[in-house]
Design a protein around this motif. Structure first.
Motif, PDB file in Angstrom:
ATOM      1  N   GLY A  28      38.209  43.641  49.819  1.00  0.00           N
ATOM      2  CA  GLY A  28      37.639  44.547  50.812  1.00  0.00           C
ATOM      3  C   GLY A  28      36.818  43.800  51.842  1.00  0.00           C
ATOM      4  O   GLY A  28      36.914  44.058  53.046  1.00  0.00           O
ATOM      5  N   GLU A  29      35.991  42.849  51.381  1.00  0.00           N
ATOM      6  CA  GLU A  29      35.172  42.056  52.290  1.00  0.00           C
ATOM      7  C   GLU A  29      36.022  41.210  53.238  1.00  0.00           C
ATOM      8  O   GLU A  29      35.602  40.901  54.344  1.00  0.00           O
ATOM      9  N   ARG A  30      37.213  40.854  52.783  1.00  0.00           N
ATOM     10  CA  ARG A  30      38.079  39.998  53.589  1.00  0.00           C
ATOM     11  C   ARG A  30      39.157  40.789  54.333  1.00  0.00           C
ATOM     12  O   ARG A  30      40.033  40.208  54.952  1.00  0.00           O
ATOM     13  N   GLY A  31      39.079  42.125  54.258  1.00  0.00           N
ATOM     14  CA  GLY A  31      40.034  42.969  54.967  1.00  0.00           C
ATOM     15  C   GLY A  31      41.446  42.890  54.406  1.00  0.00           C
ATOM     16  O   GLY A  31      42.413  43.018  55.135  1.00  0.00           O
ATOM     17  N   LEU A  32      41.551  42.744  53.093  1.00  0.00           N
ATOM     18  CA  LEU A  32      42.851  42.557  52.448  1.00  0.00           C
ATOM     19  C   LEU A  32      43.306  43.764  51.627  1.00  0.00           C
ATOM     20  O   LEU A  32      44.235  43.653  50.823  1.00  0.00           O
ATOM     21  N   LEU A  33      42.661  44.888  51.797  1.00  0.00           N
ATOM     22  CA  LEU A  33      43.067  46.114  51.071  1.00  0.00           C
ATOM     23  C   LEU A  33      43.875  46.993  52.021  1.00  0.00           C
ATOM     24  O   LEU A  33      43.624  46.989  53.217  1.00  0.00           O
ATOM     25  N   PRO A  34      44.796  47.775  51.526  1.00  0.00           N
ATOM     26  CA  PRO A  34      45.255  47.870  50.136  1.00  0.00           C
ATOM     27  C   PRO A  34      46.182  46.703  49.790  1.00  0.00           C
ATOM     28  O   PRO A  34      46.777  46.083  50.669  1.00  0.00           O
ATOM     29  N   VAL A  35      46.312  46.460  48.499  1.00  0.00           N
ATOM     30  CA  VAL A  35      47.211  45.436  47.986  1.00  0.00           C
ATOM     31  C   VAL A  35      48.453  46.126  47.472  1.00  0.00           C
ATOM     32  O   VAL A  35      48.358  47.116  46.749  1.00  0.00           O
ATOM     33  N   LEU A  92      45.777  39.199  37.142  1.00  0.00           N
ATOM     34  CA  LEU A  92      44.796  40.028  36.448  1.00  0.00           C
ATOM     35  C   LEU A  92      45.470  41.067  35.566  1.00  0.00           C
ATOM     36  O   LEU A  92      44.993  41.360  34.460  1.00  0.00           O
ATOM     37  N   LEU A  93      46.586  41.616  36.010  1.00  0.00           N
ATOM     38  CA  LEU A  93      47.368  42.525  35.169  1.00  0.00           C
ATOM     39  C   LEU A  93      47.880  41.787  33.938  1.00  0.00           C
ATOM     40  O   LEU A  93      47.789  42.286  32.812  1.00  0.00           O
ATOM     41  N   HIS A  94      48.391  40.592  34.146  1.00  0.00           N
ATOM     42  CA  HIS A  94      48.893  39.773  33.043  1.00  0.00           C
ATOM     43  C   HIS A  94      47.776  39.509  32.017  1.00  0.00           C
ATOM     44  O   HIS A  94      48.027  39.515  30.809  1.00  0.00           O
ATOM     45  N   SER A  95      46.560  39.319  32.502  1.00  0.00           N
ATOM     46  CA  SER A  95      45.446  39.037  31.593  1.00  0.00           C
ATOM     47  C   SER A  95      45.153  40.217  30.669  1.00  0.00           C
ATOM     48  O   SER A  95      44.637  40.021  29.564  1.00  0.00           O
ATOM     49  N   ALA A  96      45.482  41.429  31.087  1.00  0.00           N
ATOM     50  CA  ALA A  96      45.223  42.601  30.241  1.00  0.00           C
ATOM     51  C   ALA A  96      45.941  42.493  28.904  1.00  0.00           C
ATOM     52  O   ALA A  96      45.425  42.945  27.883  1.00  0.00           O
ATOM     53  N   ALA A  97      47.113  41.871  28.908  1.00  0.00           N
ATOM     54  CA  ALA A  97      47.879  41.733  27.664  1.00  0.00           C
ATOM     55  C   ALA A  97      47.209  40.780  26.679  1.00  0.00           C
ATOM     56  O   ALA A  97      47.418  40.882  25.477  1.00  0.00           O
ATOM     57  N   TYR A  98      46.399  39.874  27.182  1.00  0.00           N
ATOM     58  CA  TYR A  98      45.806  38.851  26.323  1.00  0.00           C
ATOM     59  C   TYR A  98      44.323  39.038  26.063  1.00  0.00           C
ATOM     60  O   TYR A  98      43.814  38.601  25.034  1.00  0.00           O
ATOM     61  N   CYS A  99      43.617  39.691  26.977  1.00  0.00           N
ATOM     62  CA  CYS A  99      42.177  39.835  26.764  1.00  0.00           C
ATOM     63  C   CYS A  99      41.706  41.272  26.857  1.00  0.00           C
ATOM     64  O   CYS A  99      40.516  41.524  26.722  1.00  0.00           O
ATOM     65  N   GLY A 100      42.629  42.204  27.082  1.00  0.00           N
ATOM     66  CA  GLY A 100      42.284  43.617  27.039  1.00  0.00           C
ATOM     67  C   GLY A 100      42.056  44.247  28.400  1.00  0.00           C
ATOM     68  O   GLY A 100      41.752  43.569  29.380  1.00  0.00           O
ATOM     69  N   PHE A 101      42.220  45.559  28.422  1.00  0.00           N
ATOM     70  CA  PHE A 101      42.049  46.311  29.655  1.00  0.00           C
ATOM     71  C   PHE A 101      40.621  46.275  30.206  1.00  0.00           C
ATOM     72  O   PHE A 101      40.447  46.154  31.423  1.00  0.00           O
ATOM     73  N   PRO A 102      39.580  46.386  29.376  1.00  0.00           N
ATOM     74  CA  PRO A 102      38.231  46.375  29.952  1.00  0.00           C
ATOM     75  C   PRO A 102      37.941  45.113  30.773  1.00  0.00           C
ATOM     76  O   PRO A 102      37.409  45.196  31.877  1.00  0.00           O
ATOM     77  N   LYS A 103      38.299  43.958  30.247  1.00  0.00           N
ATOM     78  CA  LYS A 103      38.042  42.716  30.992  1.00  0.00           C
ATOM     79  C   LYS A 103      38.938  42.623  32.223  1.00  0.00           C
ATOM     80  O   LYS A 103      38.494  42.172  33.281  1.00  0.00           O
ATOM     81  N   ALA A 104      40.187  43.052  32.104  1.00  0.00           N
ATOM     82  CA  ALA A 104      41.081  43.046  33.263  1.00  0.00           C
ATOM     83  C   ALA A 104      40.581  44.015  34.337  1.00  0.00           C
ATOM     84  O   ALA A 104      40.645  43.716  35.535  1.00  0.00           O
ATOM     85  N   LEU A 105      40.083  45.165  33.916  1.00  0.00           N
ATOM     86  CA  LEU A 105      39.517  46.126  34.875  1.00  0.00           C
ATOM     87  C   LEU A 105      38.290  45.561  35.581  1.00  0.00           C
ATOM     88  O   LEU A 105      38.161  45.671  36.812  1.00  0.00           O
ATOM     89  N   ASN A 106      37.386  44.958  34.809  1.00  0.00           N
ATOM     90  CA  ASN A 106      36.192  44.374  35.425  1.00  0.00           C
ATOM     91  C   ASN A 106      36.577  43.321  36.463  1.00  0.00           C
ATOM     92  O   ASN A 106      36.018  43.287  37.565  1.00  0.00           O
ATOM     93  N   ALA A 107      37.522  42.477  36.128  1.00  0.00           N
ATOM     94  CA  ALA A 107      37.971  41.439  37.056  1.00  0.00           C
ATOM     95  C   ALA A 107      38.636  42.054  38.279  1.00  0.00           C
ATOM     96  O   ALA A 107      38.439  41.597  39.410  1.00  0.00           O
ATOM     97  N   THR A 108      39.420  43.100  38.066  1.00  0.00           N
ATOM     98  CA  THR A 108      40.112  43.760  39.172  1.00  0.00           C
ATOM     99  C   THR A 108      39.125  44.406  40.133  1.00  0.00           C
ATOM    100  O   THR A 108      39.313  44.364  41.356  1.00  0.00           O
ATOM    101  N   PHE A 109      38.049  44.963  39.612  1.00  0.00           N
ATOM    102  CA  PHE A 109      37.046  45.550  40.494  1.00  0.00           C
ATOM    103  C   PHE A 109      36.294  44.485  41.298  1.00  0.00           C
ATOM    104  O   PHE A 109      35.912  44.722  42.443  1.00  0.00           O
ATOM    105  N   VAL A 110      36.112  43.309  40.721  1.00  0.00           N
ATOM    106  CA  VAL A 110      35.531  42.209  41.497  1.00  0.00           C
ATOM    107  C   VAL A 110      36.516  41.792  42.589  1.00  0.00           C
ATOM    108  O   VAL A 110      36.129  41.562  43.740  1.00  0.00           O
ATOM    109  N   ALA A 111      37.808  41.731  42.239  1.00  0.00           N
ATOM    110  CA  ALA A 111      38.832  41.396  43.236  1.00  0.00           C
ATOM    111  C   ALA A 111      38.848  42.431  44.358  1.00  0.00           C
ATOM    112  O   ALA A 111      38.965  42.082  45.539  1.00  0.00           O
ATOM    113  N   LYS A 112      38.703  43.695  44.002  1.00  0.00           N
ATOM    114  CA  LYS A 112      38.683  44.750  45.021  1.00  0.00           C
ATOM    115  C   LYS A 112      37.535  44.521  45.997  1.00  0.00           C
ATOM    116  O   LYS A 112      37.696  44.669  47.214  1.00  0.00           O
ATOM    117  N   LYS A 113      36.380  44.149  45.483  1.00  0.00           N
ATOM    118  CA  LYS A 113      35.221  43.857  46.340  1.00  0.00           C
ATOM    119  C   LYS A 113      35.532  42.698  47.284  1.00  0.00           C
ATOM    120  O   LYS A 113      35.309  42.791  48.492  1.00  0.00           O
TER     121      LYS A 113
END
Length: 143
Positions: free
Chosen positions: A133-140, A109-130
């Motif tokens: 979190g549901e799977r008990g995998l935070l913090p990363v 998702l960080l790599h994607s920021a270079a190609y599609c921009g920070f807003p889309k990478a941030l949106n995807a990262t927040f979905v990943a955080k959800k």
């Protein structure tokens, strides 16, 4: 001219593709994939059939890429498209199911920021955080 035998063969092939796709969908997405199919039952069962039979029975099941690589590609495309957060959530779970780690996913998702921009990478990262979190995998650990 189409015969009954041709129709029977086409129906069997259609059902075989669906069954093959359903097995792949279940192995990758688990219950989340089945929920998507079930949610379409009363509005567009043919779309559900095509997602399973074509998307998973014909495309996803091809031998050219292993499932973890297919999920990396899918995460990148859904991130780049934006506006696909429900599908991204399903595929983030699938990525974990096929062996990607949270660190590998956040790196992608960080790599994607270079190609599609920070807003889309941030949106995807927040979905990943959800999902994480549901799977008990935070913090990363994503140094």
């Amino acid at each position: 001219m189409s015969t009954d035998k041709d129709n029977d063969t086409a129906a069997a092939t259609r059902e075989e593709r669906f069954e093959r796709g359903l097995a792949v969908l279940t192995s990758v997405d688990g219950e989340a994939g089945r929920r998507v199919v079930d949610a379409l039952a009363d509005i567009h069962p043919e779309l559900a059939h095509q997602i399973v039979a074509w998307g998973f029975g014909e495309i996803y099941s091809r031998p050219g890429l292993p499932p973890r690589d297919r999920q990396l590609v899918t995460l990148g495309m859904l991130t780049a498209l934006g506006g696909c957060e429900p599908q991204l959530e399903v595929h983030l779970n699938a990525a974990l199911n096929v062996g990607l780690t949270p660190t590998e996913i956040t790196e992608a998702l960080l790599h994607s920021a270079a190609y599609c921009g920070f807003p889309k990478a941030l949106n995807a990262t927040f979905v990943a955080k959800k999902v994480f979190g549901e799977r008990g995998l935070l913090p990363v650990d994503g140094r």
